[in-house]
Scaffold this motif. Structure first.
Motif, PDB file in Angstrom:
ATOM      1  N   ASP A   1       1.006  -1.322   0.393  1.00  0.00           N
ATOM      2  CA  ASP A   1       0.227   0.035   0.474  1.00  0.00           C
ATOM      3  C   ASP A   1       0.517   1.596  -0.062  1.00  0.00           C
ATOM      4  OD1 ASP A   1      -2.438   1.471  -0.021  1.00  0.00           O
ATOM      5  OD2 ASP A   1      -2.577   1.142   2.102  1.00  0.00           O
ATOM      6  N   ILE A   2       2.039   1.165  -0.968  1.00  0.00           N
ATOM      7  CA  ILE A   2       2.847   2.285  -1.128  1.00  0.00           C
ATOM      8  C   ILE A   2       1.917   2.937  -1.350  1.00  0.00           C
ATOM      9  CG2 ILE A   2       4.912   3.658  -1.561  1.00  0.00           C
ATOM     10  CD1 ILE A   2       5.026   1.928   0.665  1.00  0.00           C
TER      11      ILE A   2
ATOM     12  N   THR B   1      -0.931   9.140  -1.383  1.00  0.00           N
ATOM     13  CA  THR B   1      -1.785   9.917  -1.820  1.00  0.00           C
ATOM     14  C   THR B   1      -1.934  11.094  -0.200  1.00  0.00           C
ATOM     15  OG1 THR B   1      -2.065   8.249  -3.209  1.00  0.00           O
ATOM     16  CG2 THR B   1      -4.000  10.277  -2.845  1.00  0.00           C
ATOM     17  N   ARG B   2      -1.910  10.367   0.713  1.00  0.00           N
ATOM     18  CA  ARG B   2      -2.457  10.930   1.956  1.00  0.00           C
ATOM     19  C   ARG B   2      -1.025  11.750   2.574  1.00  0.00           C
ATOM     20  NH1 ARG B   2      -3.347   5.592   3.334  1.00  0.00           N
ATOM     21  NH2 ARG B   2      -1.306   5.048   4.853  1.00  0.00           N
TER      22      ARG B   2
ATOM     23  N   LEU C   1       0.426  18.824   1.354  1.00  0.00           N
ATOM     24  CA  LEU C   1       1.792  19.419   0.668  1.00  0.00           C
ATOM     25  C   LEU C   1       1.092  20.633   0.142  1.00  0.00           C
ATOM     26  CD1 LEU C   1       4.367  16.322   0.402  1.00  0.00           C
ATOM     27  CD2 LEU C   1       4.248  18.720   2.307  1.00  0.00           C
ATOM     28  N   LEU C   2      -0.108  20.026  -0.413  1.00  0.00           N
ATOM     29  CA  LEU C   2      -0.830  20.661  -1.992  1.00  0.00           C
ATOM     30  C   LEU C   2      -1.355  22.412  -1.196  1.00  0.00           C
ATOM     31  CD1 LEU C   2      -1.546  18.422  -4.697  1.00  0.00           C
ATOM     32  CD2 LEU C   2       0.440  20.023  -4.439  1.00  0.00           C
TER      33      LEU C   2
END
Length: 733
Positions: free
Chosen positions: A92-93, A98-99, A104-105
Motif C-alpha cells: 500500500d505504498i 496520496t495521503r 503539501l499541496l
C-alpha cells in the motif's frame, strides 16, 4: 606521479602488473575514484607512465570490465530471492503517498498567496518612495531657482551700488569679493536647475552681471596695483580666486605693470647682431624691478595663510612677458650660432630663473632657500608651468654642443699632422713638445671651461673629452702600426715615414706629460666642478677618465718598440760586412785572424748617439733610457746572431762540400799528394775565430754602455756558436 599510483606496492613480476582470478589487480586503488576532483585521464596517464603501455592496459581493462559484469550477474542470480521478497514487503505504498500529498499541496497554495501579498506591498512602497524622491528633487530645483533669483537680484543691486562710486577703494574691493562669492553661488544653483525656462531667462541676467562685475573688478585691481594698496589687492585677488578667474588677474598684472617696464628695459630696436643683445644687464634690471614693484603682490599671493597660492604671477605674468619681449626684440639670443654669446645669455637666464624661484644656482642646479616660493613643492610647480617649459625650450643646448664639438674636435683633427717642434709650440706649452699634444691638452681643457661647458650637457662634454683622448691615442698607434706593417698610411700618419728615433722621444715625453696632467689637475678640476653631483656619479666620471688615460698610456710600449726598431735598422747596415768575412776566411793562404773586424765599432754607434743626444737625456727618464738600451741591445744582438749563425752554417756546408771534392780528387791522383795542407786551419775555423774576436769587441762595447753582455740571451747564444770549445762555458770580453 599522483598519490594513488605512488602509494601502490611494487609489482613482484610482469604478471603482477594486472591481476589474476584469485585477487584484485595491484594497480587498482579505489580511493581516488571517491575524490570530488578525480580525473580519469590523469589516473590513466600515471598508470601508463608507471607500469604498462596503453594498448596492453586497454586490453586488460576490458577484460576486467567483462569479469566485473559477470560477477555482478552472478551476485544478482545468487540473491534473486531476496530482491523478490523486498518488493512483496512494500504494501500500500501508493495510498500512503496520496495521503501525504494533500497537506503539501495545501501548504504550497498558502505560501503562494502570502508571496503575492508581500510583492504587492513592496511595489506600493517603492512607488511611494519614488514619488517622494521626485517631490524632493522638484522642491530642491524650485528652492535653487528661487535662491538663484534672489542672489542674482542681490548681485545686481551690489553692482549698481558699486557703479555709484560713493564708497572707498577698500569698501569697493570688499564688495567685489562679496559679489564674487555670490556669483559662485549662482553658478552652483544654476547647475542644479538646468534646462528650465526660468533658469534660461535668469542666465542672461547673470551673464550681464558677470560682465559688469569683471569690468569693476579689473578697474579696482588696476587702481590697487597702481596705488600699491595691499588691502585692495588682497581683496581683489580673493575675488578673482572666488570667481575662478585666475588667468585674468595674471594677465592684468602682466599688461598693466610688467609689460610697460619690459618695453623700457628691452628696447624695441632691430636685431643687428651686436653685443647689445646680451641679457645679463636686462635681467639685472628686471630683478630690481621685481624687488621694487612686484614684491608686495608676490608676498600676498605666496603667503600660505592668504589662500591665494593658486596664482603664479612669476611664471604667467613676469616670465611670460620677459619671454615675449625677448622673442620680439632680441630673437638672436636664442641662436647657438654664436656659441660664446649663446652660453653667456643661457647661463644668465638660468640665474634669472633661480632668482624667480627665490633660490640661488650653481651650474644650473638650483638650491632652494627662503624667497618668493614658500616650499619645494611650489618651486616644482613653477618649473612645471607651461611658460617655464617653453622658456627652456628656446635654448637649444643640443645644437650648441654640436657646434662646440665641431670646434674642439675639429681643431684636434686638423692638427694631427706631424710637424717638428717649433718656438711657438714651446711658448704655448713649456712642457709639451709636439703641436698635436698641445692641441690635445687645450681641447681637453676647453671641454670644462666656464665659457664653454653647459652643466646640463656635462655628460656629452665628458664623452667628448674621452673621444679626444682616444683620437690622439689612435693617431699614435695607427701611425706606428702602419710603419711596422708597411701598410697604406691613413691621413695624418704620413709623418711616420720620415720620423726618427728622436721624434718618437717627443711622443713618449708628451704622452707621459698628458697622462700626468689628466690624472692630476685636470681630474681634480672636473671633480671640483661636479662636486654637487652624487658620489656614485663622481666615481663613474673618475673611472672613465682614468680608463681613457690608461688607454693612452698603453701606447707607450708600442712607441718604445718602434724606437728600438729604428735604431736597430740603422745598426744592421754595418752587419752587411759579414758577407766579406766568409770570403776572406775561406782563402787558404790567409792566416788565423788576431784582430776584430772594423765594422764592430759602428754597430752600437746609432744607439750611443741616441742615448747621449740632448733629446733623450732631457725628455726621457732614466728608467725609460735603460729600458730602451736593453731592448735595443737585445734586438740588435738577436739579428747579429741570426746573420752570423747563418753565414757560419753556409760556410760549413761549403767547406764540407769542398772537402769531399778534394778527397775524390786525391783518390784519383794517388796517395802521394794526400798529405798536402793537412796541418793548415780550415776556412770555417778562421771564420769562427774572426767572429769570436768580433763578438768580444762587441761585448766590450756593450760593457761601455753599462750592461753585462752575459745578461743578454742572444749574446750568450752567439758566444756558444763561435767561441772555441775551451771558452764556451764562460763569457769573458
Amino acid at each position: 606521479m599522483s598519490d594513488s599510483v605512488a602509494s601502490l606496492p611494487s609489482p613482484r613480476s610482469a604478471a603482477d602488473v594486472f591481476w589474476d582470478d584469485s585477487r584484485p589487480p595491484l594497480w587498482f586503488n579505489p580511493s581516488p575514484f571517491l575524490s570530488p576532483v578525480f580525473d580519469s585521464e590523469s589516473f590513466i596517464s600515471d598508470l601508463l607512465r608507471t607500469f604498462v603501455p596503453f594498448d596492453t592496459l586497454r586490453s586488460e581493462l576490458r577484460s576486467h570490465v567483462t569479469s566485473l559484469n559477470s560477477e555482478l550477474l552472478d551476485r544478482i542470480n545468487r540473491d534473486y530471492a531476496d530482491f523478490v521478497d523486498l518488493s512483496t514487503k512494500l504494501v500500500d505504498i501508493d495510498a500512503t503517498a496520496t495521503r501525504m500529498r494533500a497537506p503539501l499541496l495545501e501548504l504550497r497554495d498558502e505560501i503562494n498567496t502570502f508571496r503575492g501579498s508581500v510583492e504587492a506591498a513592496r511595489v506600493a512602497r517603492a512607488s511611494g518612495l519614488n514619488e517622494r524622491y521626485d517631490a524632493a528633487v522638484a522642491r530642491e530645483v524650485l528652492e535653487s531657482s528661487l535662491e538663484a533669483f534672489r542672489v542674482v537680484s542681490k548681485v545686481e543691486k551690489l553692482i549698481q551700488e558699486q557703479q555709484d562710486g560713493a564708497s572707498t577703494r577698500e569698501t569697493q574691493s570688499m564688495v567685489l569679493e562679496r559679489i564674487a562669492s555670490e556669483l559662485s553661488r549662482i553658478k552652483f544653483y544654476m547647475d542644479h536647475a538646468q534646462n528650465l525656462p526660468f533658469i534660461e531667462n535668469l542666465e542672461k541676467r547673470t551673464q550681464s552681471a558677470s560682465v559688469l562685475f569683471d569690468a569693476s573688478l579689473r578697474h579696482c585691481f588696476v587702481v590697487g596695483l597702481n596705488k600699491r594698496d595691499s588691502i585692495v589687492i588682497y581683496n581683489c585677488l580673493r575675488a578673482y580666486a572666488a570667481s575662478d578667474n585666475i588667468k585674468n588677474a595674471e594677465e592684468i598684472f602682466r599688461a598693466t605693470i610688467v609689460a610697460p617696464f619690459m618695453r623700457k628695459v628691452i628696447a624695441h630696436e632691430a636685431y643687428d647682431g651686436t653685443s647689445g643683445d646680451e641679457l645679463e644687464n636686462d635681467y639685472r634690471q628686471i630683478k630690481l624691478f621685481i624687488a621694487k614693484d612686484c614684491e608686495m603682490l608676490l608676498e600676498i599671493s605666496s603667503n600660505d595663510k592668504s589662500g591665494l597660492h593658486v596664482f603664479n604671477f612669476l611664471a604667467n605674468s613676469i616670465l611670460k612677458e620677459v619671454l615675449s619681449a625677448i622673442q620680439k626684440v632680441k630673437p638672436g639670443v636664442f641662436s647657438p650660432g654664436r656659441p660664446t654669446e649663446f652660453l653667456k645669455n643661457y647661463k644668465a637666464s638660468l640665474d634669472f630663473l633661480a632668482h624667480l624661484e627665490g633660490g640661488f644656482s650653481h651650474n644650473t642646479i638650483y638650491f632652494f632657500c627662503e624667497g618668493y616660493y614658500p616650499s619645494r613643492s611650489a618651486v616644482t610647480k613653477f618649473r612645471a608651468e607651461a611658460i617655464c617649459i617653453e622658456f627652456m625650450k628656446q635654448w637649444n643646448v643640443g645644437v650648441y654642443f654640436s657646434l662646440r664639438f665641431q670646434e674642439i674636435a675639429g681643431g684636434l683633427d686638423s692638427s694631427l699632422v706631424f710637424i717638428q717642434d717649433s718656438d711657438s709650440d714651446k711658448q704655448s706649452s713649456p712642457t709639451l713638445m709636439l703641436r698635436q699634444s698641445v692641441t690635445l691638452l687645450e681641447s681637453l681643457r676647453s671641454c670644462w671651461k666656464e665659457d664653454v661647458l653647459v652643466f646640463s650637457a656635462a655628460d656629452k662634454f665628458l664623452r667628448l673629452a674621452l673621444q679626444l683622448l682616444s683620437r690622439y691615442c689612435n693617431w699614435v698607434s695607427s701611425a706606428v702600426n702602419a710603419r711596422k706593417s708597411n701598410a697604406s698610411l691613413t691621413p695624418g700618419c704620413e709623418w711616420v715615414v720620415s720620423a726618427t728615433a728622436e721624434d718618437f722621444v717627443y711622443v713618449i715625453h708628451d704622452v707621459n706629460c698628458i697622462v700626468s696632467e689628466v690624472r692630476g689637475d685636470y681630474l681634480g678640476h672636473i671633480s671640483h666642478y661636479l662636486s654637487s653631483c652624487p658620489s656614485e656619479v663622481l666615481d663613474v666620471v673618475r673611472k672613465s677618465i682614468l680608463q681613457g688615460v690608461e688607454s693612452l698610456q698603453n701606447v707607450l710600449p708600442l712607441v718604445k718598440k718602434t724606437i728600438i726598431e729604428v735604431i736597430v735598422d740603422k745598426s744592421v747596415e754595418e752587419l752587411s760586412q759579414l758577407k766579406g768575412i766568409a770570403a776572406t776566411c775561406m782563402m787558404s793562404n790567409k792566416p788565423l785572424p788576431i784582430r776584430h773586424s772594423p765594422y764592430v765599432v759602428g754597430l752600437l754607434r746609432p744607439l750611443k748617439a741616441f742615448l747621449e743626444g740632448d733629446k733623450a737625456r732631457h725628455y726621457l727618464t732614466h728608467e725609460t733610457r735603460e729600458e730602451l738600451l736593453l731592448g735595443t741591445l737585445t734586438e740588435m744582438t738577436r739579428r747579429y746572431y741570426e746573420l752570423a749563425a747563418g753565414r757560419l752554417s753556409d760556410a760549413r756546408k761549403t767547406e764540407t762540400y769542398l772537402q769531399k771534392t778534394r778527397k775524390n780528387a786525391q783518390k784519383r791522383a794517388g796517395a802521394a799528394a794526400s798529405g798536402v795542407a793537412d796541418h793548415n786551419e780550415s776556412g770555417t775555423e778562421k771564420m769562427c775565430m774572426q767572429l769570436f774576436l768580433d763578438l768580444q769587441e762587441y761585448g766590450r762595447n756593450i760593457c761601455a754602455l753599462g750592461l753585462n753582455p752575459a745578461d743578454i740571451e742572444p749574446y750568450c747564444s752567439l758566444w756558444k756558436c763561435v767561441a772555441p770549445p775551451d771558452r764556451q762555458n764562460k763569457i769573458s770580453v
